[in-house]
Design a protein around this motif. Structure first.
Motif, PDB file in Angstrom:
ATOM      1  N   VAL A  62       0.843  -1.193   0.000  1.00  0.00           N
ATOM      2  CA  VAL A  62       0.000   0.000   0.000  1.00  0.00           C
ATOM      3  C   VAL A  62       0.882   1.248   0.000  1.00  0.00           C
ATOM      4  O   VAL A  62       1.900   1.297   0.681  1.00  0.00           O
ATOM      5  CB  VAL A  62      -0.908   0.007   1.250  1.00  0.00           C
ATOM      6  CG1 VAL A  62      -1.734   1.282   1.326  1.00  0.00           C
ATOM      7  CG2 VAL A  62      -1.806  -1.214   1.274  1.00  0.00           C
ATOM      8  N   GLU A  63       0.446   2.235  -0.758  1.00  0.00           N
ATOM      9  CA  GLU A  63       1.076   3.559  -0.736  1.00  0.00           C
ATOM     10  C   GLU A  63       0.126   4.504  -0.008  1.00  0.00           C
ATOM     11  O   GLU A  63      -1.088   4.462  -0.212  1.00  0.00           O
ATOM     12  CB  GLU A  63       1.319   4.054  -2.150  1.00  0.00           C
ATOM     13  CG  GLU A  63       1.953   5.421  -2.198  1.00  0.00           C
ATOM     14  CD  GLU A  63       2.290   5.885  -3.609  1.00  0.00           C
ATOM     15  OE1 GLU A  63       2.804   6.997  -3.745  1.00  0.00           O
ATOM     16  OE2 GLU A  63       2.028   5.133  -4.572  1.00  0.00           O
ATOM     17  N   LEU A  64       0.677   5.360   0.829  1.00  0.00           N
ATOM     18  CA  LEU A  64      -0.109   6.319   1.602  1.00  0.00           C
ATOM     19  C   LEU A  64       0.409   7.723   1.310  1.00  0.00           C
ATOM     20  O   LEU A  64       1.614   7.975   1.388  1.00  0.00           O
ATOM     21  CB  LEU A  64       0.023   6.012   3.095  1.00  0.00           C
ATOM     22  CG  LEU A  64      -0.723   6.908   4.058  1.00  0.00           C
ATOM     23  CD1 LEU A  64      -2.224   6.783   3.863  1.00  0.00           C
ATOM     24  CD2 LEU A  64      -0.345   6.561   5.490  1.00  0.00           C
ATOM     25  N   ILE A  65      -0.519   8.612   0.946  1.00  0.00           N
ATOM     26  CA  ILE A  65      -0.186  10.019   0.713  1.00  0.00           C
ATOM     27  C   ILE A  65      -1.067  10.853   1.637  1.00  0.00           C
ATOM     28  O   ILE A  65      -2.282  10.652   1.674  1.00  0.00           O
ATOM     29  CB  ILE A  65      -0.440  10.417  -0.754  1.00  0.00           C
ATOM     30  CG1 ILE A  65       0.391   9.544  -1.690  1.00  0.00           C
ATOM     31  CG2 ILE A  65      -0.142  11.902  -0.970  1.00  0.00           C
ATOM     32  CD1 ILE A  65       0.020   9.677  -3.154  1.00  0.00           C
ATOM     33  N   ALA A  66      -0.451  11.770   2.386  1.00  0.00           N
ATOM     34  CA  ALA A  66      -1.214  12.606   3.310  1.00  0.00           C
ATOM     35  C   ALA A  66      -0.664  14.035   3.276  1.00  0.00           C
ATOM     36  O   ALA A  66       0.524  14.247   3.509  1.00  0.00           O
ATOM     37  CB  ALA A  66      -1.146  12.046   4.722  1.00  0.00           C
ATOM     38  N   HIS A  67      -1.551  14.977   2.977  1.00  0.00           N
ATOM     39  CA  HIS A  67      -1.204  16.394   2.996  1.00  0.00           C
ATOM     40  C   HIS A  67      -1.975  17.045   4.137  1.00  0.00           C
ATOM     41  O   HIS A  67      -3.217  17.066   4.108  1.00  0.00           O
ATOM     42  CB  HIS A  67      -1.537  17.057   1.663  1.00  0.00           C
ATOM     43  CG  HIS A  67      -0.669  16.571   0.549  1.00  0.00           C
ATOM     44  ND1 HIS A  67      -0.989  16.747  -0.768  1.00  0.00           N
ATOM     45  CD2 HIS A  67       0.513  15.900   0.558  1.00  0.00           C
ATOM     46  CE1 HIS A  67      -0.037  16.222  -1.518  1.00  0.00           C
ATOM     47  NE2 HIS A  67       0.874  15.697  -0.741  1.00  0.00           N
ATOM     48  N   PHE A  68      -1.240  17.549   5.112  1.00  0.00           N
ATOM     49  CA  PHE A  68      -1.814  18.134   6.314  1.00  0.00           C
ATOM     50  C   PHE A  68      -1.887  19.649   6.146  1.00  0.00           C
ATOM     51  O   PHE A  68      -0.878  20.310   5.915  1.00  0.00           O
ATOM     52  CB  PHE A  68      -0.945  17.802   7.534  1.00  0.00           C
ATOM     53  CG  PHE A  68      -0.856  16.335   7.794  1.00  0.00           C
ATOM     54  CD1 PHE A  68      -1.780  15.692   8.599  1.00  0.00           C
ATOM     55  CD2 PHE A  68       0.160  15.577   7.213  1.00  0.00           C
ATOM     56  CE1 PHE A  68      -1.696  14.329   8.822  1.00  0.00           C
ATOM     57  CE2 PHE A  68       0.247  14.221   7.436  1.00  0.00           C
ATOM     58  CZ  PHE A  68      -0.685  13.597   8.239  1.00  0.00           C
ATOM     59  N   TRP A  69      -3.090  20.189   6.253  1.00  0.00           N
ATOM     60  CA  TRP A  69      -3.318  21.626   6.157  1.00  0.00           C
ATOM     61  C   TRP A  69      -3.496  22.143   7.576  1.00  0.00           C
ATOM     62  O   TRP A  69      -4.436  21.758   8.271  1.00  0.00           O
ATOM     63  CB  TRP A  69      -4.542  21.905   5.300  1.00  0.00           C
ATOM     64  CG  TRP A  69      -4.336  21.498   3.873  1.00  0.00           C
ATOM     65  CD1 TRP A  69      -4.512  20.252   3.341  1.00  0.00           C
ATOM     66  CD2 TRP A  69      -3.863  22.316   2.823  1.00  0.00           C
ATOM     67  NE1 TRP A  69      -4.188  20.252   2.004  1.00  0.00           N
ATOM     68  CE2 TRP A  69      -3.783  21.516   1.657  1.00  0.00           C
ATOM     69  CE3 TRP A  69      -3.496  23.661   2.738  1.00  0.00           C
ATOM     70  CZ2 TRP A  69      -3.359  22.015   0.441  1.00  0.00           C
ATOM     71  CZ3 TRP A  69      -3.081  24.156   1.511  1.00  0.00           C
ATOM     72  CH2 TRP A  69      -3.018  23.337   0.387  1.00  0.00           C
ATOM     73  N   MET A  70      -2.557  23.021   8.003  1.00  0.00           N
ATOM     74  CA  MET A  70      -2.535  23.466   9.398  1.00  0.00           C
ATOM     75  C   MET A  70      -2.181  24.948   9.475  1.00  0.00           C
ATOM     76  O   MET A  70      -1.519  25.474   8.583  1.00  0.00           O
ATOM     77  CB  MET A  70      -1.472  22.670  10.173  1.00  0.00           C
ATOM     78  CG  MET A  70      -1.653  21.173  10.092  1.00  0.00           C
ATOM     79  SD  MET A  70      -0.233  20.259  10.748  1.00  0.00           S
ATOM     80  CE  MET A  70      -0.308  20.742  12.458  1.00  0.00           C
ATOM     81  N   LYS A  71      -2.603  25.592  10.580  1.00  0.00           N
ATOM     82  CA  LYS A  71      -2.155  26.969  10.783  1.00  0.00           C
ATOM     83  C   LYS A  71      -0.735  26.929  11.358  1.00  0.00           C
ATOM     84  O   LYS A  71      -0.310  25.927  11.926  1.00  0.00           O
ATOM     85  CB  LYS A  71      -3.109  27.748  11.676  1.00  0.00           C
ATOM     86  CG  LYS A  71      -3.376  27.167  13.033  1.00  0.00           C
ATOM     87  CD  LYS A  71      -4.421  27.992  13.740  1.00  0.00           C
ATOM     88  CE  LYS A  71      -4.719  27.356  15.090  1.00  0.00           C
ATOM     89  NZ  LYS A  71      -5.631  28.127  15.869  1.00  0.00           N
ATOM     90  N   GLY A  72      -0.022  28.019  11.155  1.00  0.00           N
ATOM     91  CA  GLY A  72       1.369  28.080  11.598  1.00  0.00           C
ATOM     92  C   GLY A  72       2.311  27.702  10.470  1.00  0.00           C
ATOM     93  O   GLY A  72       1.907  27.142   9.451  1.00  0.00           O
ATOM     94  N   ALA A  73       3.572  28.005  10.666  1.00  0.00           N
ATOM     95  CA  ALA A  73       4.592  27.718   9.652  1.00  0.00           C
ATOM     96  C   ALA A  73       4.746  26.208   9.467  1.00  0.00           C
ATOM     97  O   ALA A  73       4.745  25.465  10.448  1.00  0.00           O
ATOM     98  CB  ALA A  73       5.922  28.330  10.067  1.00  0.00           C
ATOM     99  N   PRO A  74       4.868  25.745   8.227  1.00  0.00           N
ATOM    100  CA  PRO A  74       5.046  24.310   7.983  1.00  0.00           C
ATOM    101  C   PRO A  74       6.287  23.722   8.650  1.00  0.00           C
ATOM    102  O   PRO A  74       6.355  22.522   8.879  1.00  0.00           O
ATOM    103  CB  PRO A  74       5.141  24.209   6.461  1.00  0.00           C
ATOM    104  CG  PRO A  74       4.435  25.420   5.956  1.00  0.00           C
ATOM    105  CD  PRO A  74       4.706  26.483   6.977  1.00  0.00           C
ATOM    106  N   THR A  75       7.262  24.568   8.977  1.00  0.00           N
ATOM    107  CA  THR A  75       8.481  24.071   9.613  1.00  0.00           C
ATOM    108  C   THR A  75       8.361  23.968  11.132  1.00  0.00           C
ATOM    109  O   THR A  75       9.285  23.518  11.805  1.00  0.00           O
ATOM    110  CB  THR A  75       9.670  24.987   9.261  1.00  0.00           C
ATOM    111  OG1 THR A  75       9.333  26.335   9.624  1.00  0.00           O
ATOM    112  CG2 THR A  75       9.991  24.903   7.781  1.00  0.00           C
ATOM    113  N   ALA A  76       7.219  24.390  11.681  1.00  0.00           N
ATOM    114  CA  ALA A  76       7.010  24.318  13.133  1.00  0.00           C
ATOM    115  C   ALA A  76       6.485  22.934  13.524  1.00  0.00           C
ATOM    116  O   ALA A  76       6.089  22.134  12.690  1.00  0.00           O
ATOM    117  CB  ALA A  76       6.008  25.395  13.560  1.00  0.00           C
TER     118      ALA A  76
END
Length: 140
Positions: A62-76
């Protein structure tokens, strides 16, 4: 956003993404009440609504792809690996029998407005076509 196509399922889970805590940081009692359980339940139900009703049998890659949309800088914080682990664990027994079946993972943390509108995760679960026909008990 719910889609199903020939061995691939996609779905959206609305809400603030919760990372899977490491057991070294959370005692057994703390884990029982951790908000990750509700987040994992939401992921599992969204997967079922997208058509994942029977887990792919052991041995099916199985391949899993997940894109998380969040507040704050992506590097935090939180770490992307901990966010992905919560999704992998939530799909145990739903998309696949064991998260050891996940042979490829792609993830990203993306930023939403400061008010948090649009937080959630876009998930794709794909029966890995690169190994099609080489795996016994593959769902067709």
């Amino acid at each position: 956003m719910i889609a199903e196509a020939a061995g691939a399922w996609g779905f959206w889970v609305e809400g603030h993404p919760i990372p899977q805590p490491r057991m070294t940081r959370a005692g057994r009692g703390a884990m029982a009440q951790h908000p990750v359980w509700a987040w994992r339940d939401a992921i599992g139900w969204s997967a079922r609504e997208a058509g994942l009703r029977t887990p792919m049998p052991k041995g099916t890659p199985v391949e899993l792809i997940a894109h998380f949309w969040m507040k704050g800088a992506p590097t935090a914080r939180p770490d992307l690996s901990n966010l992905l682990k919560a999704v992998e664990d939530a799909l145990n027994g739903v998309a696949y029998e064991d998260d050891a079946q996940v042979v490829r993972v792609t993830g990203a943390k993306l930023q939403v407005p400061a008010d948090g509108r649009g937080e959630g995760v876009a998930v794709q679960v794909i029966r890995w076509a690169a190994l099609r026909g080489l795996v016994p008990n593959e769902r067709r």
